[in-house]
Write a protein that holds these residues in place. Structure first.
Motif, short mmCIF file in Angstrom:
data_model
loop_
_atom_site.label_atom_id
_atom_site.label_comp_id
_atom_site.label_asym_id
_atom_site.label_seq_id
_atom_site.Cartn_x
_atom_site.Cartn_y
_atom_site.Cartn_z
N SER A 131 0.85 -1.20 0.00
CA SER A 131 0.00 0.00 0.00
C SER A 131 0.88 1.24 0.00
CB SER A 131 -0.89 -0.01 1.25
OG SER A 131 -1.48 1.26 1.44
N HIS A 132 0.44 2.29 -0.68
CA HIS A 132 1.22 3.53 -0.61
C HIS A 132 0.91 4.31 0.66
CE1 HIS A 132 -2.40 5.16 -2.81
NE2 HIS A 132 -2.31 5.94 -1.77
N ASN A 133 -0.03 3.83 1.45
CA ASN A 133 -0.39 4.54 2.68
C ASN A 133 0.61 4.24 3.79
OD1 ASN A 133 -2.78 6.08 2.09
ND2 ASN A 133 -3.77 4.10 1.69
N LYS A 134 1.77 4.82 3.64
CA LYS A 134 2.86 4.59 4.59
C LYS A 134 3.11 5.88 5.36
CE LYS A 134 7.72 3.12 4.70
NZ LYS A 134 8.48 4.33 4.88
N PHE A 135 3.19 5.74 6.68
CA PHE A 135 3.37 6.89 7.56
C PHE A 135 4.43 6.52 8.60
CE2 PHE A 135 -0.98 6.64 6.07
CZ PHE A 135 -1.23 7.92 5.60
N SER A 136 5.04 7.55 9.19
CA SER A 136 5.97 7.25 10.28
C SER A 136 6.16 8.48 11.15
CB SER A 136 7.33 6.77 9.73
OG SER A 136 8.14 7.88 9.41
N ALA A 137 6.89 8.26 12.24
CA ALA A 137 7.21 9.36 13.15
C ALA A 137 8.17 10.36 12.50
CB ALA A 137 7.82 8.80 14.43
N SER A 138 8.72 10.03 11.35
CA SER A 138 9.61 10.98 10.66
C SER A 138 8.90 12.30 10.39
CB SER A 138 10.08 10.41 9.32
OG SER A 138 10.98 9.37 9.53
N THR A 139 7.57 12.24 10.13
CA THR A 139 6.87 13.48 9.78
C THR A 139 6.36 14.25 11.00
OG1 THR A 139 4.88 12.17 9.32
CG2 THR A 139 6.23 12.82 7.42
N VAL A 140 6.80 13.83 12.19
CA VAL A 140 6.66 14.70 13.36
C VAL A 140 8.05 14.95 13.93
CG1 VAL A 140 4.27 14.25 14.04
CG2 VAL A 140 6.08 12.65 14.75
N ASP A 141 9.06 14.86 13.06
CA ASP A 141 10.41 14.90 13.61
C ASP A 141 11.41 15.47 12.61
OD1 ASP A 141 12.80 14.39 14.91
OD2 ASP A 141 12.30 12.37 15.53
N GLN A 142 12.11 14.59 11.88
CA GLN A 142 13.33 15.01 11.20
C GLN A 142 13.26 15.03 9.69
OE1 GLN A 142 12.69 11.93 11.85
NE2 GLN A 142 13.64 10.70 10.26
N ILE A 143 12.11 14.70 9.09
CA ILE A 143 12.10 14.54 7.63
C ILE A 143 12.53 15.81 6.88
CG2 ILE A 143 9.64 14.97 7.26
CD1 ILE A 143 9.71 12.57 5.25
N PRO A 144 12.33 17.02 7.43
CA PRO A 144 12.84 18.19 6.70
C PRO A 144 14.33 18.12 6.43
CG PRO A 144 11.30 18.89 8.39
CD PRO A 144 11.56 17.43 8.63
N LEU A 381 -3.23 11.09 8.44
CA LEU A 381 -3.69 9.71 8.61
C LEU A 381 -5.18 9.67 8.99
CD1 LEU A 381 -3.32 6.66 8.89
CD2 LEU A 381 -2.30 7.04 11.15
N ALA A 382 -5.61 10.56 9.88
CA ALA A 382 -7.02 10.52 10.32
C ALA A 382 -7.96 10.75 9.15
CB ALA A 382 -7.25 11.57 11.41
N SER A 410 -4.48 15.06 18.02
CA SER A 410 -4.50 13.64 18.36
C SER A 410 -5.88 13.13 18.74
CB SER A 410 -3.49 13.35 19.46
OG SER A 410 -3.70 14.22 20.52
N LYS A 411 -6.75 14.01 19.20
CA LYS A 411 -8.10 13.52 19.53
C LYS A 411 -8.79 13.02 18.26
CE LYS A 411 -9.83 15.38 23.80
NZ LYS A 411 -10.63 16.36 24.51
N GLN A 412 -8.52 13.73 17.17
CA GLN A 412 -9.11 13.34 15.88
C GLN A 412 -8.59 11.96 15.45
OE1 GLN A 412 -9.62 16.12 12.19
NE2 GLN A 412 -7.59 15.22 12.06
N LEU A 413 -7.27 11.74 15.61
CA LEU A 413 -6.71 10.44 15.24
C LEU A 413 -7.24 9.35 16.17
CD1 LEU A 413 -4.86 8.76 13.44
CD2 LEU A 413 -3.01 9.21 15.04
N ASP A 414 -7.33 9.66 17.45
CA ASP A 414 -7.84 8.70 18.42
C ASP A 414 -9.23 8.21 18.00
OD1 ASP A 414 -7.60 7.26 20.83
OD2 ASP A 414 -8.69 8.80 21.94
N ALA A 415 -10.07 9.16 17.60
CA ALA A 415 -11.44 8.80 17.18
C ALA A 415 -11.41 8.02 15.87
CB ALA A 415 -12.27 10.07 17.02
N ALA A 416 -10.51 8.40 14.96
CA ALA A 416 -10.44 7.72 13.67
C ALA A 416 -10.01 6.26 13.83
CB ALA A 416 -9.47 8.46 12.75
#
Ligand code: SF4
Length: 752
Positions: A131-144, A381-382, A410-416
């Motif tokens: 799947s192309h739906n790949k996510f990681s903690a990089s996009t709340v951190d160091q990807i820039p 992601l949500a 994060s509340k939105q993701l929690d619900a999703a």
């Protein structure tokens, strides 16, 4: 491994990027007696922080999962591994048959970059999901930093690190190594190294809205307004050009494109023009530029405070653009490229030129965000889960991550996550995210796993290699982490619940060996693949250690399976439990470049466009509304060390830092509670009035908010804190990398 007496083993700490060596005493009953710094470690020389010794408490934590959990009638119950695997196989088969593979999303959390098994086998899960739906903690951190380095130098791994052991002048923006021990700059004992820098007559400047411990231990603290670092960096560049201070080394000048374009782009951004927005006097910026230029060597280093903002990639670009134009790129004491022992994108193939790096090879389904490094921003992601239509995410694989606490809104993701048809977590805890999982597959504790920092040695300030064998045996029915991941990959491929990790592992290794023998320039080029496979398997190892042996032997210092008898191999690292020092960083340009032009690209058009966007927002940045920034504490590690009483007792707590002037204006006082509101959420939090933040800025640490039903984190729940990501906005992203803006969030604060 049990015996009559204590035994001593050496292991690299996997908890953060510093890679400290640990000396671990194990008692006759296989209990951990003591953990302290390994004084003979070739890199850390005995340094250890308060977290390092808690590998013992982490191992012994009664809340750490020791058997898989399956959700039955809404409650997680322990089951056998066979039952767990069958549930996983059935769940994915259902989703794939009904909705197709794009309905599966994967997420890799931060611990995945700190464990050998996950570093080498998370990819099996991602690829197998299809799947192309790949996510990681990089996009709340160091990807820039990856995106900036990619465009400037050619690969996502092309990130220069400050040569802090040799520099005369270090400028740090948004970095607090006294708490974090460094990031994308692997340097055990970072604080000691800063003290050594100052002791030899060098200068340390910290630019941060907070007077962190690092700022307190610097020669100068520049208290910038959050989110305006790009303006300050551009103004420093402006002074360099305007005052004739640009001085590229001749060899670097010959391989650099875009100097004129950069000069033109910053021409209007004088220190005076940015002073109001940045909150930094023009003469301070001008003096900073002149001092950098005058220093015999200087290194400019930016980290999370300037990456996890709306202009994260722009900031990362300007940091290294300054390293280039001040003559400090790729030289001793400047910003240099590591030569990692296991190789990587900057060592593979023919040096000096390459395919280069690009973003936007695909776009997300709902809000059309561009791909970067094969993934999408976790902030979306949500919406991918909750927005109906072809390709809607219905199943989720979460690998050692806790995005409910660590990602925006994060509340939105929690619900999703509650809406998913099927979810699997690989996690040692039943936490705020894994509580949504239908199946939780727990890896063993860190002390039961082999270790080598494949990722982090890529950004180390010395070239080093250190392998750690497992300290404690695996319990009889506990699979290793790599086995969980390999088998999960096999199931995602549709091979059923009875596929074995070993058959997946053999297939991967054969593929890797095949690639190595086919690669021109590889020390095993042209060799018989079966022979190499047998050599790797001869010692009875499998899994990541075997993969690592191949990487070491075919890496830049490798033994090449006999071609270089003094070279590195797994056996050499086993024979050297304190690590192997491969020396200080050496200049690597142009060989390390992989841009299509074979040049340093100083002014890629998309970065110039982004600078224009920043200029257009300057007036808005001149407003004096309250801005929220994050905070890292030495005894905390994102969301996942809060179940260690030894760390959470005492001073560590989740409070809002407010400057005394703001507290007086807002009518709030120390020890009371305040209500903090952003565009997306509201939290009530205890207040700490302190001048450790500049006026106009409030600060809240991340990773807290453990008072959630359905979790099993007894210690963390006692001191739950509030989740700062209830306030962070999923709609404000760095448009180039997709990184979330976790800092510089407009908020209002009122007394409760
Ligand atoms: S600084 Fe990081 S690697 Fe070193 S002991 Fe602490 S947590 Fe472990």
């Amino acid at each position: 491994m049990s015996g009559e007496q204590n035994r001593t083993v050496f292991r690299t700490c996997p908890l953060c990027e510093a890679t400290c060596g640990l000396e671990i005493t194990v008692g006759p009953q296989e209990q951990i007696v003591r953990i302290r710094g390994d004084r003979d470690d070739v890199f850390s020389h005995g340094f250890i922080c308060p977290k390092g010794s808690t590998l013992k408490q982490l191992h012994e934590d009664p809340d750490r999962l020791r058997a898989p959990l399956v959700k039955k009638n809404g409650v997680h119950v322990e089951v056998s591994w066979d039952e767990a695997w069958q549930t996983v196989a059935d769940g994915f088969a259902r989703v794939i048959e009904k909705h197709g593979r794009q309905a599966i999303a994967t997420y890799g959390g931060n611990p995945g970059a700190h464990n050998l098994g996950s570093m080498l086998y998370n990819g099996v899960v991602y690829r197998s999901a299809g799947s192309h739906n790949k996510f990681s903690a990089s996009t709340v951190d160091q990807i820039p930093k990856h995106v900036a380095g990619g465009y400037m130098f050619g690969t996502a791994q092309s990130i220069p690190v400050p040569d802090i052991d040799h520099t005369d002048y270090l400028v740090m923006l948004g970095a607090n190594p006294y708490a974090s021990n460094g990031s994308l700059c692997t340097a055990p004992g970072f604080p000691d190294r800063l003290e050594a820098l100052r002791a030899r007559g060098g200068k340390v400047v910290t630019i941060d809205p907070r007077r962190t411990k690092t700022a307190e231990n610097s020669d100068q603290w520049i208290a910038i307004r959050p989110g305006t670092d790009g303006l300050l960096l551009a103004a420093v560049a402006n002074v360099m050009f305007a005052e004739g201070l640009v001085s590229l080394e001749p060899r670097i000048a010959k391989m650099t494109n875009g100097l004129d374009e950069l000069r033109d782009a910053v021409a209007e951004l004088t220190p005076e023009a940015v002073a109001k927005a940045t909150g930094v006097d023009a003469h301070v910026i001008r003096t900073l530029a002149r001092e950098i230029a005058a220093a015999p060597s200087a290194a400019i280093y930016g980290r999370i405070g300037v990456n996890a903002v709306e202009f994260g990639t722009l900031n990362a670009w300007l940091v290294d653009a300054l390293n280039v134009i001040t003559g400090n790129i790729d030289r001793r004491g400047g910003a240099m490229f590591t030569m990692p022992a296991v190789g990587g994108a900057t060592t593979r193939g023919q040096g000096g030129k390459g395919k280069g790096f690009t973003i936007g090879r695909g776009h997300s389904r709902v809000s059309k965000k561009p791909e970067a490094m094969g993934e999408y921003p976790v902030a979306i992601l949500a919406e991918e889960i909750t927005t109906p239509g072809e390709g809607q995410v219905r199943a989720f694989v979460c690998l050692s991550g806790n995005p409910v606490l660590s990602t925006p809104h994060s509340k939105q993701l929690d619900a999703a996550l509650a809406e998913l048809e099927f979810m699997v977590s690989v996690d040692i805890y039943l936490n705020e995210t894994s509580r949504h999982a239908d199946v939780i597959l727990p890896p063993p504790s860190a002390l039961q796993k082999e270790h080598y920092d494949v990722s982090l040695y890529t950004y180390a300030i010395r070239n080093v290699a250190n392998f750690s064998d497992r300290v404690l045996d695996l319990p009889a029915d506990q699979p290793d982490e790599w086995q969980i991941l390999a088998k999960l990959g096999g199931i995602l491929q549709g091979l059923g619940a009875h596929v074995t990790a070993e058959e997946i592992d053999d297939a991967i290794l054969r593929q890797s060996v095949g690639a190595a023998v086919a690669t021109t320039g590889s020390p095993v080029h042209g060799r018989d693949a079966d022979e190499i496979f047998e050599l790797l398997s001869a010692n009875g190892r499998s899994g990541p250690a075997r993969q690592l042996d191949l990487m070491l032997q075919t890496g830049p210092y490798g033994a090449g399976f006999g071609a270089n008898p003094d070279g590195l191999s797994l056996q050499m690292l086993l024979d050297n439990p304190h690590g192997v020092d491969l020396g200080a960083l050496e200049p690597r340009l142009p060989e390390a470049l992989r841009t299509p032009s074979g040049m340093i690209e100083l002014a890629p058009q998309l970065f110039l466009d982004e600078l224009q966007r920043l200029v257009a927002k300057k007036a808005e940045m001149e407003s004096d509304g309250l801005l929220l920034v994050g905070r890292r504490e030495l005894k905390s590690n994102n969301s996942w060390m809060h179940n260690m009483k030894v760390l959470t007792k005492g001073s560590l707590s989740c409070t809002l830092h407010v400057h005394p002037d703001d507290a007086a204006r807002l009518g709030i006082s120390h020890g009371t509670s305040a209500r903090v509101t952003s565009r997306v959420g509201t939290v009530d939090v205890p207040v700490e009035v302190t001048d450790a933040v500049r006026p106009g800025v409030v600060s809240l640490p991340h990773g807290w908010g453990h008072n959630v039903p359905g979790t099993k984190l007894a210690v963390a729940a006692e001191k739950a804190g509030v989740n700062s990501n209830i306030l962070t906005d999923d709609k404000v992203l760095d448009p180039l990398s997709g990184n979330a803006a976790l800092n510089a969030i407009p908020v209002t604060v009122v007394p409760v």
